[in-house]
Design a protein around this motif. Structure first.
Motif, mmCIF file in Angstrom:
data_model
loop_
_atom_site.group_PDB
_atom_site.id
_atom_site.type_symbol
_atom_site.label_atom_id
_atom_site.label_comp_id
_atom_site.label_asym_id
_atom_site.label_seq_id
_atom_site.Cartn_x
_atom_site.Cartn_y
_atom_site.Cartn_z
ATOM 1 N N VAL A 177 10.338 17.555 42.572
ATOM 2 C CA VAL A 177 11.716 17.265 42.463
ATOM 3 C C VAL A 177 12.463 18.719 41.916
ATOM 4 O O VAL A 177 11.923 19.111 40.943
ATOM 5 C CB VAL A 177 12.163 16.156 41.375
ATOM 6 N N VAL A 178 13.099 19.157 42.677
ATOM 7 C CA VAL A 178 13.950 20.458 42.309
ATOM 8 C C VAL A 178 15.233 20.190 41.583
ATOM 9 O O VAL A 178 16.052 19.303 41.959
ATOM 10 C CB VAL A 178 14.030 21.392 43.462
ATOM 11 N N PRO A 179 15.158 20.721 40.111
ATOM 12 C CA PRO A 179 16.389 20.104 39.396
ATOM 13 C C PRO A 179 17.673 20.761 39.799
ATOM 14 O O PRO A 179 17.715 21.826 40.512
ATOM 15 C CB PRO A 179 15.980 20.932 38.052
ATOM 16 N N ASP A 180 18.719 20.011 39.665
ATOM 17 C CA ASP A 180 20.006 20.523 39.829
ATOM 18 C C ASP A 180 20.322 21.971 38.976
ATOM 19 O O ASP A 180 21.134 22.789 39.527
ATOM 20 C CB ASP A 180 21.000 19.626 39.516
ATOM 21 N N VAL A 181 19.880 21.921 37.822
ATOM 22 C CA VAL A 181 19.795 23.009 36.861
ATOM 23 C C VAL A 181 18.617 23.477 36.548
ATOM 24 O O VAL A 181 17.731 22.705 35.775
ATOM 25 C CB VAL A 181 20.831 22.560 35.376
ATOM 26 N N GLN A 182 17.894 24.441 36.925
ATOM 27 C CA GLN A 182 16.752 24.881 36.633
ATOM 28 C C GLN A 182 16.529 25.873 35.470
ATOM 29 O O GLN A 182 17.231 27.024 35.246
ATOM 30 C CB GLN A 182 15.835 25.627 37.830
ATOM 31 N N VAL A 183 15.835 25.335 34.423
ATOM 32 C CA VAL A 183 15.507 25.919 33.140
ATOM 33 C C VAL A 183 14.384 25.580 32.439
ATOM 34 O O VAL A 183 13.819 24.713 33.172
ATOM 35 C CB VAL A 183 16.558 25.685 31.816
ATOM 36 N N PRO A 184 13.602 26.524 31.817
ATOM 37 C CA PRO A 184 12.328 25.972 31.232
ATOM 38 C C PRO A 184 12.481 24.630 30.734
ATOM 39 O O PRO A 184 13.384 24.435 30.006
ATOM 40 C CB PRO A 184 12.102 27.130 30.038
ATOM 41 N N ALA A 185 11.338 23.957 30.822
ATOM 42 C CA ALA A 185 11.371 22.574 30.380
ATOM 43 C C ALA A 185 11.878 22.415 28.891
ATOM 44 O O ALA A 185 12.600 21.362 28.552
ATOM 45 C CB ALA A 185 10.000 22.097 30.702
ATOM 46 N N GLU A 186 11.317 23.427 28.001
ATOM 47 C CA GLU A 186 11.756 23.412 26.736
ATOM 48 C C GLU A 186 13.160 23.580 26.187
ATOM 49 O O GLU A 186 13.412 22.973 25.219
ATOM 50 C CB GLU A 186 10.740 24.323 26.031
ATOM 51 N N ARG A 187 13.989 23.892 27.269
ATOM 52 C CA ARG A 187 15.291 24.122 27.170
ATOM 53 C C ARG A 187 16.092 23.197 27.677
ATOM 54 O O ARG A 187 17.320 23.145 27.824
ATOM 55 C CB ARG A 187 15.629 25.560 27.509
ATOM 56 N N ALA A 188 15.557 22.111 28.198
ATOM 57 C CA ALA A 188 16.258 21.329 29.088
ATOM 58 C C ALA A 188 17.156 20.375 28.605
ATOM 59 O O ALA A 188 18.257 19.958 28.714
ATOM 60 C CB ALA A 188 15.265 20.440 29.882
ATOM 61 N N LEU A 189 16.844 19.891 27.400
ATOM 62 C CA LEU A 189 17.520 18.871 26.564
ATOM 63 C C LEU A 189 18.633 19.864 26.089
ATOM 64 O O LEU A 189 19.875 19.227 25.933
ATOM 65 C CB LEU A 189 16.867 18.316 25.194
ATOM 66 N N GLU A 190 18.637 21.009 25.398
ATOM 67 C CA GLU A 190 19.639 21.878 25.103
ATOM 68 C C GLU A 190 20.667 22.225 26.312
ATOM 69 O O GLU A 190 21.782 22.028 25.933
ATOM 70 C CB GLU A 190 19.067 23.079 24.670
ATOM 71 N N GLU A 191 20.185 22.394 27.268
ATOM 72 C CA GLU A 191 21.181 22.515 28.471
ATOM 73 C C GLU A 191 22.004 21.169 28.737
ATOM 74 O O GLU A 191 23.202 21.442 28.931
ATOM 75 C CB GLU A 191 20.296 23.161 29.677
ATOM 76 N N ALA A 192 21.217 20.317 28.625
ATOM 77 C CA ALA A 192 21.872 18.904 29.204
ATOM 78 C C ALA A 192 22.925 18.649 28.033
ATOM 79 O O ALA A 192 24.222 18.069 28.403
ATOM 80 C CB ALA A 192 20.689 17.868 29.230
ATOM 81 N N LEU A 193 22.470 18.730 26.834
ATOM 82 C CA LEU A 193 23.726 18.208 25.849
ATOM 83 C C LEU A 193 24.892 19.339 25.799
ATOM 84 O O LEU A 193 25.979 19.074 25.596
ATOM 85 C CB LEU A 193 23.062 18.595 24.385
ATOM 86 N N LYS A 194 24.565 20.766 26.147
ATOM 87 C CA LYS A 194 25.585 21.690 26.066
ATOM 88 C C LYS A 194 26.463 21.291 27.539
ATOM 89 O O LYS A 194 27.701 21.366 27.341
ATOM 90 C CB LYS A 194 24.802 23.030 26.526
ATOM 91 N N ALA A 195 26.089 20.962 28.590
ATOM 92 C CA ALA A 195 26.908 20.613 29.684
ATOM 93 C C ALA A 195 27.657 19.033 29.182
ATOM 94 O O ALA A 195 28.847 18.959 29.532
ATOM 95 C CB ALA A 195 25.991 20.357 30.960
ATOM 96 N N LEU A 196 26.893 18.310 28.591
ATOM 97 C CA LEU A 196 27.475 16.880 28.332
ATOM 98 C C LEU A 196 28.801 16.959 27.346
ATOM 99 O O LEU A 196 29.865 16.490 27.278
ATOM 100 C CB LEU A 196 26.518 15.865 27.866
ATOM 101 N N LEU A 197 28.457 17.708 26.221
ATOM 102 C CA LEU A 197 29.349 18.048 25.211
ATOM 103 C C LEU A 197 30.356 18.908 25.439
ATOM 104 O O LEU A 197 31.528 18.899 24.748
ATOM 105 C CB LEU A 197 28.576 18.507 24.051
ATOM 106 N N SER A 198 30.309 19.583 26.625
ATOM 107 C CA SER A 198 31.477 20.635 26.821
ATOM 108 C C SER A 198 32.443 19.787 27.912
ATOM 109 O O SER A 198 33.641 20.439 28.295
ATOM 110 C CB SER A 198 30.760 22.031 27.591
ATOM 111 N N ASP A 199 32.154 18.712 28.500
ATOM 112 C CA ASP A 199 32.949 17.959 29.471
ATOM 113 C C ASP A 199 33.971 17.392 28.787
ATOM 114 O O ASP A 199 33.917 16.929 27.679
ATOM 115 C CB ASP A 199 32.128 16.576 30.262
#
Length: 294
Positions: free
Chosen positions: A272-294
């Protein structure tokens, strides 16, 4: 005690009889028998035999579910006891809280569910429902599948069902070689917790995410219901049975294949190719950044 040659012979019998692509099974059989004739497996201990045969299997047929596995726990070789690994899988799920590691509420009223295995729908419904009940009033949800190692197609459909409004979504199909039938998987009509159909969902993945975990990520992504963030997954899309071929050796044989109703294909071999490709250890940080900026 079986010789290495006998163990490999028994494994090839299972692969030839059950592998979802019969034409590939014939190629695998010929290649491994060539290795046998050349003495490639002589003198190997059990774990080394499993590792070597698995490497040779996947050279010929790069299906990550096609493997020989060493198990420290002795397995019954009685045909009546061979259930394709179902009893062992159910016991594992019971010991691991039906695959649900933790549920949290994060900053901004974002819910988080960490799922390590995909339970069966029959036994896992209550636990899945309990987790979804705990995040029912969150503003958004993060489904963490970064350490999810697989599980049940029925359970994957149940997890996905929570993120659609009703039972009218045809998620995917699974073709089974043994019965020559195709089973359709639709969203479930009745769920033990409220649906989560009207809020953002982010799915976290990693290079370790496999099989049933990939099913959930791929299906939600393909149907436009979740944003996938993290690493490209391992790429195992074939439901699999496990059979003992010696007291401490199992052969895992993919017996079916998934077909997504949106893409017409699956994630086998490509992940499964992610929509937002980042190192796995940063995935939660990136998801929260996107959610909280909406």
């Amino acid at each position: 005690m079986l010789t290495n040659e006998q163990v490999v012979e028994h494994a090839l019998e299972r692969i030839t009889a059950g592998y979802v692509f019969p034409e590939k099974a014939a190629v695998v059989d010929a290649a491994i028998r060539g290795r046998l004739a050349a003495g490639a497996y002589e003198g190997l201990d059990g774990p080394a035999l499993c590792a070597t045969v698995t490497a040779h299997l996947q050279e010929v047929c790069p299906d990550k579910h096609l493997r020989l596995l060493w198990t420290d726990e002795p397995q019954s070789l009685e045909p009546v006891d061979d259930d394709g690994g179902e009893a062992a899988f159910l016991a594992l799920l019971r010991a691991e809280n039906q695959g649900i590691r933790r549920v949290e509420h994060l900053e901004g009223s974002v819910g988080l569910i960490d799922v390590r295995r995909i339970a069966t729908a029959a036994e896992g419904a209550s636990a899945i429902g309990a987790a979804m009940q705990l995040v029912a009033h969150s503003s958004a949800l993060v489904l963490d599948l970064r350490a999810c190692l697989g599980g049940s197609p029925e359970g994957a459909a149940m997890w996905c069902s929570y993120f659609f409004r009703d039972d009218q979504v045809h998620l995917n199909d699974i073709y089974d070689r043994s019965t020559d039938t195709t089973r359709q998987f639709w969203t479930v009509a009745h769920l033990p917790a409220p649906r989560y159909a009207d809020r953002p969902v982010y799915v976290l993945t990693s290079e370790a995410t496999f099989s049933g975990g990939e099913d959930v990520a791929y299906t939600l992504q393909a149907h436009g219901r979740a944003v996938v963030v993290g690493g490209t997954t391992r790429g195992g899309a074939h439901p699999t049975a496990r059979h003992p071929v010696a007291e401490h050796v199992l052969v895992t044989v993919p017996t079916a294949r998934a077909v997504n109703t949106v893409t017409g294909t699956n994630w086998e071999g490509v992940g499964v190719v992610p929509d937002v490709q980042v190192p796995a250890e940063r995935a939660l940080e990136e998801a929260l950044k996107a959610l909280l900026s909406d």
